[in-house]
Scaffold this motif. Structure first.
Motif, PDB file in Angstrom:
ATOM      1  N   GLY A 259      32.907 -24.353 -21.955  1.00  0.00           N
ATOM      2  CA  GLY A 259      32.911 -23.625 -23.222  1.00  0.00           C
ATOM      3  C   GLY A 259      34.124 -23.871 -24.090  1.00  0.00           C
ATOM      4  N   GLN A 260      35.033 -24.714 -23.656  1.00  0.00           N
ATOM      5  CA  GLN A 260      36.244 -24.961 -24.441  1.00  0.00           C
ATOM      6  C   GLN A 260      35.923 -25.687 -25.741  1.00  0.00           C
ATOM      7  N   VAL A 261      34.904 -26.530 -25.721  1.00  0.00           N
ATOM      8  CA  VAL A 261      34.441 -27.230 -26.916  1.00  0.00           C
ATOM      9  C   VAL A 261      33.034 -26.740 -27.215  1.00  0.00           C
ATOM     10  N   ASP A 262      32.802 -26.339 -28.442  1.00  0.00           N
ATOM     11  CA  ASP A 262      31.543 -25.700 -28.828  1.00  0.00           C
ATOM     12  C   ASP A 262      31.033 -26.342 -30.114  1.00  0.00           C
ATOM     13  N   LEU A 263      29.824 -26.918 -30.050  1.00  0.00           N
ATOM     14  CA  LEU A 263      29.219 -27.589 -31.201  1.00  0.00           C
ATOM     15  C   LEU A 263      27.910 -26.904 -31.555  1.00  0.00           C
ATOM     16  N   ASN A 264      27.684 -26.634 -32.852  1.00  0.00           N
ATOM     17  CA  ASN A 264      26.439 -26.057 -33.348  1.00  0.00           C
ATOM     18  C   ASN A 264      25.930 -26.902 -34.502  1.00  0.00           C
ATOM     19  N   LEU A 265      24.639 -27.269 -34.453  1.00  0.00           N
ATOM     20  CA  LEU A 265      24.030 -28.098 -35.480  1.00  0.00           C
ATOM     21  C   LEU A 265      22.669 -27.537 -35.850  1.00  0.00           C
ATOM     22  N   GLY A 266      22.333 -27.572 -37.147  1.00  0.00           N
ATOM     23  CA  GLY A 266      20.998 -27.174 -37.562  1.00  0.00           C
ATOM     24  C   GLY A 266      21.003 -26.408 -38.864  1.00  0.00           C
ATOM     25  N   ARG A 267      20.002 -25.547 -39.024  1.00  0.00           N
ATOM     26  CA  ARG A 267      19.872 -24.707 -40.206  1.00  0.00           C
ATOM     27  C   ARG A 267      20.617 -23.407 -39.943  1.00  0.00           C
ATOM     28  N   THR A 268      21.672 -23.173 -40.703  1.00  0.00           N
ATOM     29  CA  THR A 268      22.537 -22.047 -40.377  1.00  0.00           C
ATOM     30  C   THR A 268      23.348 -21.646 -41.605  1.00  0.00           C
ATOM     31  N   ASN A 269      24.311 -20.754 -41.414  1.00  0.00           N
ATOM     32  CA  ASN A 269      25.170 -20.266 -42.482  1.00  0.00           C
ATOM     33  C   ASN A 269      26.603 -20.217 -41.968  1.00  0.00           C
ATOM     34  N   ALA A 270      27.536 -20.658 -42.777  1.00  0.00           N
ATOM     35  CA  ALA A 270      28.943 -20.740 -42.346  1.00  0.00           C
ATOM     36  C   ALA A 270      29.502 -19.391 -41.941  1.00  0.00           C
ATOM     37  N   ARG A 271      28.950 -18.302 -42.479  1.00  0.00           N
ATOM     38  CA  ARG A 271      29.473 -16.977 -42.167  1.00  0.00           C
ATOM     39  C   ARG A 271      29.257 -16.600 -40.704  1.00  0.00           C
ATOM     40  N   ARG A 272      28.434 -17.321 -40.015  1.00  0.00           N
ATOM     41  CA  ARG A 272      28.179 -17.029 -38.600  1.00  0.00           C
ATOM     42  C   ARG A 272      29.345 -17.441 -37.707  1.00  0.00           C
ATOM     43  N   TYR A 273      30.226 -18.290 -38.191  1.00  0.00           N
ATOM     44  CA  TYR A 273      31.219 -18.898 -37.312  1.00  0.00           C
ATOM     45  C   TYR A 273      32.664 -18.610 -37.706  1.00  0.00           C
ATOM     46  N   PHE A 274      32.903 -18.283 -38.947  1.00  0.00           N
ATOM     47  CA  PHE A 274      34.269 -18.053 -39.405  1.00  0.00           C
ATOM     48  C   PHE A 274      34.514 -16.555 -39.524  1.00  0.00           C
ATOM     49  N   TYR A 275      35.756 -16.171 -39.339  1.00  0.00           N
ATOM     50  CA  TYR A 275      36.125 -14.749 -39.278  1.00  0.00           C
ATOM     51  C   TYR A 275      36.167 -14.185 -40.695  1.00  0.00           C
ATOM     52  N   ILE A 276      35.002 -13.848 -41.195  1.00  0.00           N
ATOM     53  CA  ILE A 276      34.870 -13.356 -42.558  1.00  0.00           C
ATOM     54  C   ILE A 276      34.750 -11.838 -42.579  1.00  0.00           C
ATOM     55  N   TYR A 277      34.099 -11.268 -41.575  1.00  0.00           N
ATOM     56  CA  TYR A 277      33.867  -9.823 -41.531  1.00  0.00           C
ATOM     57  C   TYR A 277      34.868  -9.194 -40.556  1.00  0.00           C
ATOM     58  N   ASN A 278      35.954  -8.647 -41.100  1.00  0.00           N
ATOM     59  CA  ASN A 278      37.023  -8.133 -40.243  1.00  0.00           C
ATOM     60  C   ASN A 278      37.284  -6.647 -40.444  1.00  0.00           C
ATOM     61  N   CYS A 279      36.510  -5.986 -41.329  1.00  0.00           N
ATOM     62  CA  CYS A 279      36.920  -4.643 -41.743  1.00  0.00           C
ATOM     63  C   CYS A 279      36.029  -3.548 -41.169  1.00  0.00           C
ATOM     64  N   GLU A 280      35.297  -3.839 -40.089  1.00  0.00           N
ATOM     65  CA  GLU A 280      34.513  -2.811 -39.393  1.00  0.00           C
ATOM     66  C   GLU A 280      33.558  -2.072 -40.333  1.00  0.00           C
ATOM     67  N   SER A 281      33.043  -2.765 -41.344  1.00  0.00           N
ATOM     68  CA  SER A 281      32.165  -2.121 -42.317  1.00  0.00           C
ATOM     69  C   SER A 281      31.023  -3.053 -42.672  1.00  0.00           C
ATOM     70  N   THR A 282      29.806  -2.668 -42.328  1.00  0.00           N
ATOM     71  CA  THR A 282      28.653  -3.452 -42.734  1.00  0.00           C
ATOM     72  C   THR A 282      28.469  -3.403 -44.239  1.00  0.00           C
TER      73      THR A 282
END
Length: 433
Positions: free
Chosen positions: A148-171
């Protein structure tokens, strides 16, 4: 391989931005389909069904005070551990379909709908514009190496799934205007072609990056995510970042990302165009106090979180965004609940401000320029009624609100309140899946 690593990562981020900086034990399945859930788990298949409904009310601000909007989404998907299912070590398949239901005031042009009624970014952004009845929002292949040290994801997706964008505990209001307006990333949960690579350099530090198709035409033409061509793509969103995370009594998560959007950019005031736009965003969350001193014997804790984002291109509507707040875990001896308080600051670019002024004047409206500095004060809470059902009420007070979503409104928006209520139901868990 941890097959649940990408179990609806975007949805998980929206519902549980950082898992209280402490591990929680999984509970045995219960419900009418628990037997099926156990069987599927044995085959390496983890289904998920989540329902979210967000209601927003504009009390006394924006071009149309007292307006109301609602967005209801049903997320149906599954994560398949291909090591269990097909003997492929370190591999997984992820799929998700989003059904847009109970919508009121969504759609484009924004001026006619909820966002235009609220006017400002802070007031309007929580309800996204769901244009179709459903959307293939995720279809990716995941491969990990080195445990699991190297993790690759390919396909139809959205960048928000992988980067720390939601940090404020609020939907409801965990939004970033720089990311929304300048990176070229589609609004969630819309997907496009993309690839993401993460390298866990140490147990605490990681590097990651990705390239994602920017294709708003696919979204605007109601193609439901089923047109896999890139003919209408406007460009590519490139992101690269570094982060540090630790989950213990005084855990934290820090992440710095830079982005480059290759799409054509247009100045709203002059109409001048150029290709490419860059910027960066920094997010963090840090536990600063625990009732048990970090021993794990009590759930009460205080988390500090913040954001700082900047767009380097003057053609963008916003130049800077900053946010800071506190989250109190387990108030009133309710271990699954949270209370959140935050203050936000947004600076409009000069050309955006003057563009709004000219749009008002052309509509026989107020000729004043307005103000570049916009502020928001907010309180919200996550209230777990049951293990599957959560309510999130929110109240924002907006100061110097802009009219980003409705620039032709004849009047400058005044200070005022916007309230919201998010209902989250884990239907899959309720059924036993």
């Amino acid at each position: 391989m941890n097959a649940t690593h990408a179990l609806g990562p975007l949805l998980a981020a929206l519902l549980f931005p950082l898992p209280s900086l402490a591990a929680t034990a999984s509970e045995p399945r219960s419900g009418p389909l628990a037997g099926l859930g156990d069987y599927l788990a044995g085959q390496g298949i983890t289904p998920h069904i989540q329902f979210l409904s967000l209601s927003m009310k504009n009390l006394d601000t924006g071009p149309r005070p007292h307006s109301f909007g609602n967005s209801g989404d049903l997320f149906v998907g599954a994560d398949i551990d291909l090591a269990t299912f097909a003997g492929l070590d370190g591999a997984a398949l992820h799929v998700e379909q989003t059904l847009f239901i109970l919508d009121q005031g969504t759609g484009v042009p924004t001026s006619r709908n909820w966002q235009g009624a609220a006017g400002s970014y802070f007031g309007g952004a929580p309800i996204h514009n769901d244009l179709t009845s459903n959307q293939l929002s995720l279809l990716t292949y995941q491969q990990t190496w080195l445990d699991g040290q190297v993790d690759l994801n390919l396909g139809r997706t959205n960048a928000r799934r992988y980067f720390y964008i939601y940090n404020c505990e609020s939907t409801v209001t965990c939004n970033d205007p720089i990311i929304e307006a300048s990176t070229g990333i589609l609004p969630p949960p819309y997907g496009a072609w993309g690839g993401y690579l993460k390298y866990q350099a140490t147990p605490q530090w990681y590097l990651h990056g990705g390239a994602f198709e920017s294709n708003p035409v696919d979204y605007l033409k109601h193609r439901q995510g089923l047109d896999f061509s890139t003919d209408d793509a406007s460009g590519t969103s490139l992101l690269l970042g570094v982060g540090s995370q630790r989950q213990d009594g005084y855990g934290f998560h820090y992440e710095l990302n830079g982005y480059y959007n290759t799409s054509k950019q247009e100045d709203p005031l002059t109409g001048a165009t150029a290709f490419g736009s860059a910027g960066a965003f920094f997010k963090f969350q840090q536990a600063v106090w625990r009732a048990d001193g970090g021993s794990g014997s009590a759930p009460q804790a205080l988390l500090l979180f913040g954001s700082l984002s900047a767009a380097a291109d003057a053609k963008q509507p916003f130049s800077h965004f900053a946010e800071a707040g506190l989250t109190y875990l387990a108030p009133f001896d309710r271990p699954q609940d949270k209370l959140n308080f935050k203050a936000s600051y947004l600076r409009l670019n000069d050309h955006q401000l003057r563009f709004q002024q000219q749009a008002r004047i052309a509509n026989d409206g107020d000729s004043r320029l307005g103000r570049r500095n916009v502020y928001a004060l907010e309180a919200n809470a996550n209230i777990a009624l049951t293990r599957q059902l959560t309510l999130e009420p929110s109240v924002q007070y907006l100061i110097n609100p802009d009219n980003f979503y409705n620039p032709e409104a004849r009047e400058l928006s005044g200070n005022g309140f916007v309230v919201g209520l998010q209902v989250s139901l884990d239907v899959g868990s309720l059924l036993g899946l």
